[in-house]
Design a protein around this motif. Structure first.
Motif, mmCIF file in Angstrom:
data_model
loop_
_atom_site.group_PDB
_atom_site.id
_atom_site.type_symbol
_atom_site.label_atom_id
_atom_site.label_comp_id
_atom_site.label_asym_id
_atom_site.label_seq_id
_atom_site.Cartn_x
_atom_site.Cartn_y
_atom_site.Cartn_z
ATOM 1 N N LEU A 145 91.685 27.913 48.736
ATOM 2 C CA LEU A 145 92.035 28.355 47.387
ATOM 3 C C LEU A 145 93.469 27.930 47.081
ATOM 4 O O LEU A 145 94.428 28.686 47.320
ATOM 5 C CB LEU A 145 91.880 29.876 47.276
ATOM 6 C CG LEU A 145 90.467 30.408 47.570
ATOM 7 C CD1 LEU A 145 90.485 31.926 47.697
ATOM 8 C CD2 LEU A 145 89.498 29.978 46.470
ATOM 9 N N ASP A 146 93.611 26.752 46.543
ATOM 10 C CA ASP A 146 94.942 26.257 46.192
ATOM 11 C C ASP A 146 95.472 27.007 44.969
ATOM 12 O O ASP A 146 94.743 27.273 44.014
ATOM 13 C CB ASP A 146 94.884 24.765 45.899
ATOM 14 C CG ASP A 146 94.474 23.960 47.140
ATOM 15 O OD1 ASP A 146 94.851 24.373 48.248
ATOM 16 O OD2 ASP A 146 93.765 22.944 46.974
ATOM 17 N N GLY A 147 96.731 27.354 45.016
ATOM 18 C CA GLY A 147 97.350 28.033 43.886
ATOM 19 C C GLY A 147 97.324 29.537 43.979
ATOM 20 O O GLY A 147 97.878 30.223 43.117
ATOM 21 N N LEU A 148 96.680 30.106 44.997
ATOM 22 C CA LEU A 148 96.641 31.557 45.159
ATOM 23 C C LEU A 148 97.494 31.971 46.350
ATOM 24 O O LEU A 148 97.602 31.250 47.344
ATOM 25 C CB LEU A 148 95.211 32.043 45.375
ATOM 26 C CG LEU A 148 94.291 32.050 44.146
ATOM 27 C CD1 LEU A 148 92.885 32.498 44.529
ATOM 28 C CD2 LEU A 148 94.854 32.960 43.052
ATOM 29 N N ALA A 149 98.073 33.154 46.237
ATOM 30 C CA ALA A 149 98.901 33.710 47.309
ATOM 31 C C ALA A 149 98.191 34.934 47.894
ATOM 32 O O ALA A 149 97.356 35.557 47.222
ATOM 33 C CB ALA A 149 100.276 34.107 46.763
ATOM 34 N N HIS A 194 88.473 31.397 39.928
ATOM 35 C CA HIS A 194 88.428 30.651 41.173
ATOM 36 C C HIS A 194 87.033 30.835 41.779
ATOM 37 O O HIS A 194 86.392 31.869 41.576
ATOM 38 C CB HIS A 194 89.496 31.142 42.149
ATOM 39 C CG HIS A 194 90.873 31.181 41.566
ATOM 40 N ND1 HIS A 194 91.718 30.094 41.550
ATOM 41 C CD2 HIS A 194 91.549 32.195 40.945
ATOM 42 C CE1 HIS A 194 92.867 30.428 40.976
ATOM 43 N NE2 HIS A 194 92.785 31.692 40.589
ATOM 44 N N TYR A 195 86.584 29.864 42.540
ATOM 45 C CA TYR A 195 85.232 29.913 43.091
ATOM 46 C C TYR A 195 85.266 29.813 44.609
ATOM 47 O O TYR A 195 86.063 29.061 45.192
ATOM 48 C CB TYR A 195 84.375 28.783 42.519
ATOM 49 C CG TYR A 195 84.116 28.918 41.040
ATOM 50 C CD1 TYR A 195 83.066 29.692 40.561
ATOM 51 C CD2 TYR A 195 84.947 28.285 40.113
ATOM 52 C CE1 TYR A 195 82.838 29.829 39.199
ATOM 53 C CE2 TYR A 195 84.730 28.419 38.752
ATOM 54 C CZ TYR A 195 83.675 29.188 38.301
ATOM 55 O OH TYR A 195 83.450 29.322 36.953
ATOM 56 N N ALA A 196 84.394 30.584 45.248
ATOM 57 C CA ALA A 196 84.195 30.516 46.694
ATOM 58 C C ALA A 196 82.699 30.623 46.959
ATOM 59 O O ALA A 196 81.932 31.088 46.104
ATOM 60 C CB ALA A 196 84.953 31.642 47.403
ATOM 61 N N ASN A 197 82.299 30.190 48.135
ATOM 62 C CA ASN A 197 80.886 30.219 48.501
ATOM 63 C C ASN A 197 80.661 31.200 49.639
ATOM 64 O O ASN A 197 81.425 31.231 50.615
ATOM 65 C CB ASN A 197 80.418 28.820 48.926
ATOM 66 C CG ASN A 197 80.476 27.828 47.778
ATOM 67 O OD1 ASN A 197 80.001 28.097 46.682
ATOM 68 N ND2 ASN A 197 81.081 26.670 48.034
#
Length: 400
Positions: free
Chosen positions: A14-18, A4-7
């Motif tokens: 973050l779709d799909g993460l809990a 997954h990527y973040a800036n």
């Protein structure tokens, strides 16, 4: 492995993460944000990789771009002027392969560690007890007499300085190599398996990582990694990045441990500024240091020590006082610098801040009722050549 990527410096959804995917204790500056059923992450002050509990990895990209951030890393942890050729290859590799920061640092360390083995590891001397039939080195008479009385073979006991590879430099590189190995691809793990095995076989672990780091830092400051062993310089620089990012540093353990490789951008920024200025002013007879030549406290009792990020001296007199702020300065930052100025007895101070949007240096000037001058100087991190030229002229432009 899912990535997954973040800036850095912005909110990333973050779709799909809990929430349960994230470690229970996140470092300061990394914050989970909720909007209905959506989960987002706001990250200020860290870049790199964060291991998640579901086996995936979160990559946090630097807001100044990876090549510029690598330049900051090299300048902060080493001497870029002496490592320019290696840096160009390092940065171009990062761009051409589109690798993440943690992967590029890990691969670069493995190549450098391999070169150390190929060209020859450093060694030191350690005193060891030796028994023989004749004296060797420094004789230990009490032990020798006891052995003679007991009728032992080879009764003479001496203390001899023997060559050993068990030195802080090799212990630290060995530790970093094992950490970096986790960030390699499957093919790279096969490629560098011999390097990892060789280090683990030849070099032991450390009883005190922080003491080893402090000793190597002192040797760096004294320029002891040049000459015939100059290839150790880059390897140790990368070692410091890997160990520091994994929670091992000369000041104690951080909260960021394990498989995460989060690099504190504010620390890198501060070191970068100080090293650029140290290099620019050294030939002109200036001393650039963190804090002061001697300890300074807010109160006469010695409580609350004051340690500006950058203090420039000429003939033991302060000519420039600066603090690094990897953000837009707040009122508390101004109060802090004002306290520094009054306690150190200078009429001006500078807050060195990043400019993320322009390629030019901008300045804001504030004057107190006592005619003390505080400047915010915003430096363009998208154009580090302009930044470094500005840092090299600070004493000329604003020095006391």
């Amino acid at each position: 492995m899912t990535i997954h990527y973040a800036n850095e410096g912005s909110l990333t959804w973050l779709d799909g993460l809990a929430p349960s995917s994230f470690p229970p204790k996140l470092p300061s500056g990394v914050q989970l944000v909720f909007s209905g059923d959506r989960l987002g992450l706001r990250c200020d002050g860290f870049v790199g990789a964060l291991a998640l509990s579901d086996g995936s990895t979160l990559r946090i990209k630097p807001k100044i771009g990876e090549v510029n951030f690598f330049r900051l890393l090299f300048k902060a942890e080493g001497q870029l002027s002496e490592l320019r050729r290696e840096f160009e290859g390092f940065a171009s590799y990062a761009v051409s392969e589109t690798r993440s920061i943690d992967e590029v640092v890990a691969v670069s360390l493995m190549h450098s560690a391999s070169e150390v083995l190929r060209r020859g590891a450093m060694f030191g001397r350690s005193a060891q007890r030796v028994r023989s039939s004749v004296a060797m080195g420094h004789l230990l008479p009490v032990d020798t007499i006891a052995n003679i009385k007991a009728g032992k073979a080879d009764p003479v006991v001496s203390k001899v300085r023997q060559r050993t590879f068990d030195i802080p430099e090799n212990r630290l590189i060995c530790k970093a190599v094992n950490i970096a190995h986790k960030y390699l691809t499957s093919d790279e793990k096969v490629q560098f398996s011999g390097v990892v095995n060789s280090y683990n076989r030849r070099f032991s672990g450390s009883k005190d990582w922080h003491a080893d780091l402090q000793l190597v830092e002192e040797n760096f400051s004294k320029g002891r990694y040049g000459g015939a062993r100059g290839y150790y310089q880059k390897t140790l620089m990368l070692t410091f990045i890997v160990l520091g990012a994994s929670g091992i540093n000369s000041f104690g353990s951080d909260d960021v441990l394990g498989k995460s490789l989060l690099i504190n951008t504010a620390d890198v920024y501060e070191k970068y500024l100080r090293n650029v200025m140290r290099e620019a002013y050294a030939r002109k007879g200036y001393l650039v240091t963190k804090g002061g030549i001697s300890d300074v406290s807010l109160y006469t009792s010695g409580s609350y020590s004051l340690e500006p990020d950058i203090t420039v001296y000429k003939d033991e007199q302060i000519v420039l006082l600066c603090d690094a702020k990897y953000k837009e300065p707040t009122s508390s930052d101004h109060y802090q610098m004002h306290a520094y100025m009054r306690r150190f007895g200078v009429a001006s101070g500078i807050l060195l801040c990043p400019n993320f949007h322009e390629d030019s240096v901008t300045e804001r000037v504030f004057v107190t009722p006592e005619k003390q001058v505080l400047r915010e100087i915003h430096l363009p991190l998208t154009n580090l050549r302009v930044t470094e030229a500005a840092l090299a002229s600070l004493v000329h432009d604003y020095g006391c």
